[in-house]
Write an enzyme that holds these catalytic residues in place. Structure first.
Site, short mmCIF file in Angstrom:
data_model
loop_
_atom_site.label_atom_id
_atom_site.label_comp_id
_atom_site.label_asym_id
_atom_site.label_seq_id
_atom_site.Cartn_x
_atom_site.Cartn_y
_atom_site.Cartn_z
CG HIS A 110 -5.96 5.50 -2.47
ND1 HIS A 110 -6.92 5.02 -3.41
CD2 HIS A 110 -5.50 4.54 -1.57
CE1 HIS A 110 -6.83 3.52 -2.94
NE2 HIS A 110 -6.01 3.49 -2.04
N GLY B 290 0.81 -1.23 0.07
CA GLY B 290 -0.07 0.03 -0.18
C GLY B 290 0.71 1.16 -0.12
CG ASP B 291 0.65 3.75 2.31
OD1 ASP B 291 -0.42 4.66 2.42
OD2 ASP B 291 0.70 2.94 3.10
#
Lengths: 319, 420
Positions: free
Chosen positions: B43, B12-13
């Site tokens: 997001h 993620g990220d």
């Protein structure tokens, strides 16, 4: 992976959905209402802009626009544009803790709702006031509207910490396209606002009173009936000097107001402000530049020094 | 132009949000479709003028006028967080986000009871936290699996009596298991959920097929493949399918199997928020992430060198991609290295989904593994492309759409490109 960014408070959510329903238009007016909404009724009202822990240095901004027929679709365009004003001011940091109030101006000689004034808000609640405004759509055809009543209300029925604690004027923007009446009529004031005046107040005196505490601008937008009419512009230039501003693209109204405040707060000069707009990808830099060219040349001077005036002492005329 | 699916090949990220925003800035997009996760997604999209929004349930293309968001039935929908997110969007100039939203009525609801249970469980784990965000998404999925005919779903918000019964059953079951929950009474929850139903378009499963026929859709994944419920490193995973599996399923149902360009997003620095393996973690890296502060549920944001071993594994688990988007190229410098193998292994191979014992053994192995580093590549996109045997088709040097550049024809804007 993220985290709980947005509030999941159940009471808060119910309120947000309630508010978001019908926020998209002049829902009150469009539902057939022809009387002032209680939240906007100037009768016996005072509108306040106060400091708080969250907003320790409030800057009051009032935007009042003409809702009579000569303005055509202008009020509806303003209704879609003005909610962005708060975000714009906050993002650019042109003014500390802005608190915005919206209101509407009609014609007291023939309209049912000649004056509507909301409350100063520092969040989206101001949008609710925009949605409650009744659009007159009529007007008298004599090329005059009751701007003088609105200025009277701003002069005598508002209270701000910005003035009382810091001796600083707030910002008042009147958006319209006609002349004001020459006198504030005691009879109209009694009926609409509730004050018992011994006699009418001349327009010039009301302008002096309101500009003492409010940095007052008149915006004459394109798309309205008398836009570009020299008589209207000359009338307001005579009253407000360079603060009478022609706006040739209504899409630029928020940017114009924001930059005007940024100039007034000495947060920017005009070139910096226009560069900010360019950087933001704004398509209205040209319009704003043209509208504010006169303002940009001369910064506003502060009119009072601390401590602010108190009541009738100190040689300050109590309004 | 066919449809595009954007999936994170890390933890993620990596920058899915900014890639989706760029796609919507450079071509006409009909709808951004969310196909997994829920309100715990974060997001971040930054515009040229500095406006910023952390997209959780709205699609990351929402800054672009007319681009819709569809929450498919694979999303766990949180109407409470959605209201707050819509309000924030209004303050940054997007006032019609709720008007552009459609939600599949079959999607599970996240409720205050799920949230309270989630937190109670995670607190009980003490030092062995799984890295949950504390929003009840996994809890809602678990309850939906255990009680498929009784779990509160989006369409129930139209039927207060039914919703009341389902919320009561949910609350009673969770309370029986965990003790009293810190959550409001049912009667207080109902106005929020019915208010949501009154404001948002709730649609059935056929809606998406119509959107896919009408215009380009962008499928926006949440979390990352290394957190996938079956392919992630158990138990430090999310209750969500983070690969393309849901996208493939939705397209097949709509009669358009395979009609999608698959994009995998990678960040020049491999990051992780929450506990679990991060083999290349290096607390000495002089980095900070403004949008990922330390929080009580996941702790601090962790940085590591580019972990090609883990990303190769993610790529295989996802079934391959048509192209890679490589973000944060502005961080390239002598501090950053690339890890092509661990001391114990060169390659991790995903197995078929469903074997959590195997995944737990893999986790134990990773926690013992040490990274072997090579020097900083001179040309990062070339090195990543070679290591993952996949072309890099988009690079990003900064937070805004302007900071992105397509490479090759795959994501080149069409002739009628729109400006942001």
């Amino acid at each position: 992976m993220g985290s709980g960014i947005w509030s999941t408070d159940v009471y808060d959510a119910a309120d947000r959905y309630r508010r978001s329903t019908g926020r998209s238009a002049f829902s009150y007016s469009d539902s057939g209402a022809r009387t002032v909404h209680p939240a906007l009724d100037p009768k016996d009202a005072t509108r306040e802009s106060r400091d708080s822990d969250e907003h320790p240095r409030s800057t009051p901004v009032a935007v009042l626009f003409d809702v009579t027929g000569s303005m055509r679709t202008v009020p509806r365009v303003l209704q879609t544009k003005l909610p962005q004003l708060l975000g714009l001011l906050q993002r650019q940091g042109y003014a500390s803790d802005p608190q915005i109030m919206f209101g509407a101006i009609g014609d007291a000689t023939c309209d049912r709702v000649p004056l509507q004034v909301g409350q100063f808000e520092s969040d989206n609640r101001m949008d609710d006031d925009l949605g409650r405004i009744v659009l007159e759509g009529g007007g008298g055809g004599q090329m005059s509207e009751s701007y003088e009543l609105a200025m009277y209300f701003m002069a005598r029925h508002t209270a701000t910490d910005n003035w009382e604690k810091r001796g600083r004027r707030g910002y008042l923007f009147i958006i319209g396209d006609e002349l004001a009446y020459q006198r504030v009529k005691a009879r109209e004031v009694a009926g609409l606002i509730g004050d018992d005046l011994a006699e009418d107040v001349p327009l010039r005196q009301v302008v002096d009173e309101v500009t003492h505490r409010w940095d007052t601008y008149y915006l004459l937008p394109a798309g309205s009936h008398y836009a570009g009419n020299a008589k209207v512009l000359d009338f307001w230039r005579d009253l407000l000097g360079q603060n009478a501003v022609v706006l040739d693209d209504l899409d630029a109204v928020c940017e114009t107001i924001a930059l005007t405040i940024g100039l007034g707060e000495q947060a920017i000069d005009l070139d910096e402000g226009l560069r900010d707009l360019d950087r933001a990808g704004s398509g209205v830099t040209g319009t704003v530049s043209k509208a504010l060219a006169r303002l940009g040349r001369e910064r506003r001077a502060e009119v009072s020094t601390l401590p602010a005036f108190t009541d009738t002492v100190g040689g300050v005329t109590r309004l | 132009m066919n449809h595009v699916a954007v999936v994170d090949l890390g933890y993620g990220d990596a920058g899915k949000g900014t890639v989706v925003d760029w796609l919507c800035a450079t071509r006409p997009v009909h709808t951004v479709v969310r196909f997994n996760g829920g309100a715990q997604a974060a997001h971040n999209v930054v515009l040229r003028d500095g406006r910023h929004h952390t997209f959780a349930q709205f699609g990351a293309g929402t800054f672009h006028p007319g681009v819709g968001t569809h929450l498919s039935r694979h999303v766990v929908v949180d109407p409470l967080a959605l209201a707050a997110e819509a309000d924030h969007l209004a303050t940054v100039g997007v006032r019609d986000a709720l008007d552009r939203l459609t939600v599949d009525g079959d999607a599970l609801l996240a409720t205050p009871y799920h949230r309270a249970a989630n937190r109670a469980r995670e607190i009980a784990r003490g030092a062995d936290r799984h890295g949950s965000c504390g929003l009840g998404v996994g809890e809602a999925v678990a309850y939906g699996l255990a009680h498929p005919d009784d779990a509160p779903r989006v369409a129930d918000c139209h039927h207060p009596a039914l919703l009341r019964r389902r919320l009561a059953a949910l609350r009673d079951r969770l309370t029986a298991e965990l003790g009293p929950l810190d959550a409001p009474p049912i009667e207080d929850c109902l106005p929020a959920f019915t208010g949501f139903a009154g404001r948002v378009a709730i649609v059935d499963g056929d809606w998406l097929g119509g959107a896919l026929r009408t215009g380009t859709c962008v499928f926006e994944g949440a979390q990352g493949v290394l957190l996938d419920e079956w392919h992630g490193f158990h138990p430090y995973t999310t209750w969500s399918t983070t690969t393309f599996a849901n996208v493939d399923g939705l397209l097949a149902e709509a009669g358009r199997p395979g009609d999608v360009t698959r994009i995998g997003v990678l960040r020049l620095v491999t990051t992780r928020h929450g506990p679990g393996p991060l083999v290349t973690e290096d607390p000495g890296l002089p980095l900070a992430d403004p949008h990922n502060p330390t929080n009580p549920w996941q702790g601090r944001f962790r940085f590591g060198h580019f972990d090609a071993v883990a990303h190769r594994y993610a790529l295989a688990a996802a079934g391959g991609v048509d192209g890679l988007a490589l973000t944060h190229l502005d961080l390239a410098g002598p501090d950053l290295r690339i890890c092509r193998r661990y001391d114990t292994t060169d390659r991790l191979t995903p197995g078929p989904p469903g074997d959590l014992n195997r995944q737990a053994a893999l986790t134990a192995r990773l926690l013992r593994s040490r990274p072997v580093y090579d020097d900083e590549p001179q040309d990062w996109p070339a090195a990543v492309s070679e290591e993952l045997d996949t072309p890099v088709v988009l690079t990003s040097q900064g937070p805004t759409a302007d900071d992105k550049a397509p490479h090759g024809p795959l994501l080149a804007p069409p002739a009628l490109a729109r400006t942001a």
